[in-house]
Design an enzyme around this catalytic site. Structure first.
Site, PDB file in Angstrom:
ATOM      1  CB  SER A 112       1.889   2.826 -22.043  1.00 53.45           C
ATOM      2  OG  SER A 112       1.672   3.464 -20.784  1.00 53.45           O
ATOM      3  CE  LYS A 185      -1.861   2.577 -19.370  1.00 52.49           C
ATOM      4  NZ  LYS A 185      -0.804   1.992 -20.419  1.00 52.49           N
TER       5      LYS A 185
END
Length: 288
Positions: A112, A185
């Site tokens: 990701s 993230k």
């Protein structure tokens, strides 16, 4: 004091014997004093006085050179079966202090955050930054604890021995957290800011966000428009760099915080990739 000497040949110098014969004190009839005893012992010992002095020096040297079995401090060295556990305990304490106050290593399980972070990378998270007043800012990659429902239940190790060992190593920070319920993230917006994505443009407070870190072939929205969303105070809005392969704040808008992550769940900024060696990278003290 009389000394019996052999008869000197006629015609020889009268002082020839006196020049060649050492002056030896007469100990006959000397009083029984220490000096007299020493003189008699020196004469009776083989080699005379010189031999006696050599023997005395040798005995003193042997006494001074005799090992005592102790160090200079007078303490015996500890055996290895005490030294090794002590060193291991000190190492574990140091590792725990580093993990608690300085850096902690986390593993990247998914793509990701590619290509900034790749699957299998070990990243060092700066845990000292939050202790010194740091707060997340847009553009910083951070590690945070799952706020709830972002990750599926993690499998457990059925072997009690390896499970216990991994728990200890994880606790002191020598391996990534055992429960692995942490995510990484990039911060897009912070509390009070408004974030929106439309078409291929991501904007915060109405200003377009330049994202050079995006995965090649991705755009900012990756086919998912949303917003505008105002981030609650004390929260951050996070998204992955591989926007088309990241289940981030965009996908959890119906969950707690409307998709935003509490700042209290943030462990710290990602400062570096520490493993593997061919992907070492430094993002800075605060992850920029």
């Amino acid at each position: 004091m009389a000394v019996n000497l052999p008869e000197t040949p006629r015609g020889a110098p009268s002082d020839s014997v006196a020049q060649d014969t050492p002056d030896i004190p007469d100990t006959q009839g000397a009083p029984d004093t220490p000096y007299g005893q020493d003189a008699r012992h020196a004469q009776e010992a083989p080699g005379g006085r010189a031999e006696a002095r050599r023997r005395a020096r040798g005995s003193r040297g042997r006494r001074s050179a005799r090992p005592s079995g102790k160090g200079r401090t007078g303490r015996r060295p500890r055996p290895w079966w005490i030294e090794l556990p002590a060193m291991a305990a000190v190492g574990l304490v140091v590792a725990l202090l580093i993990k608690t106050c300085l850096f902690q290593v986390f593993s990247i399980p998914s793509g990701s955050m590619e290509n900034t972070l790749r699957i299998g990378d070990r990243v060092g998270v700066n845990k000292l930054a939050p202790l010194t007043g740091w707060e997340p800012e847009p553009g910083q990659p951070v590690v945070f604890k799952d706020p709830g429902g972002w990750l599926p239940p993690q499998p457990t190790d059925p072997n009690p021995v390896t499970n216990a060992v991994s728990s200890v190593l994880s606790f002191v920070g020598l391996v990534p957290p055992k429960d692995d319920n942490y995510l990484v993230k990039r911060v897009i917006a912070t509390g009070g800011q408004t974030v929106q994505c439309e078409g291929t443009t991501l904007s915060v407070d109405g200003r377009k966000v330049d994202e050079p870190y995006l995965h090649p072939g991705d755009d900012s929205c990756a086919g998912l428009d949303f917003g505008p969303v105002k981030v609650p105070s004390g929260y951050v809005w996070v998204e992955g760099d591989h926007r088309s392969d990241s289940a981030d704040s965009r996908w959890h808008q119906r969950g707690p915080g409307g998709g935003a992550v509490p700042v209290g769940n943030v462990v710290g900024p990602v400062s570096a990739v520490v493993w593997p060696l061919n992907h070492l990278d430094w993002f800075g003290w605060t992850g920029r």
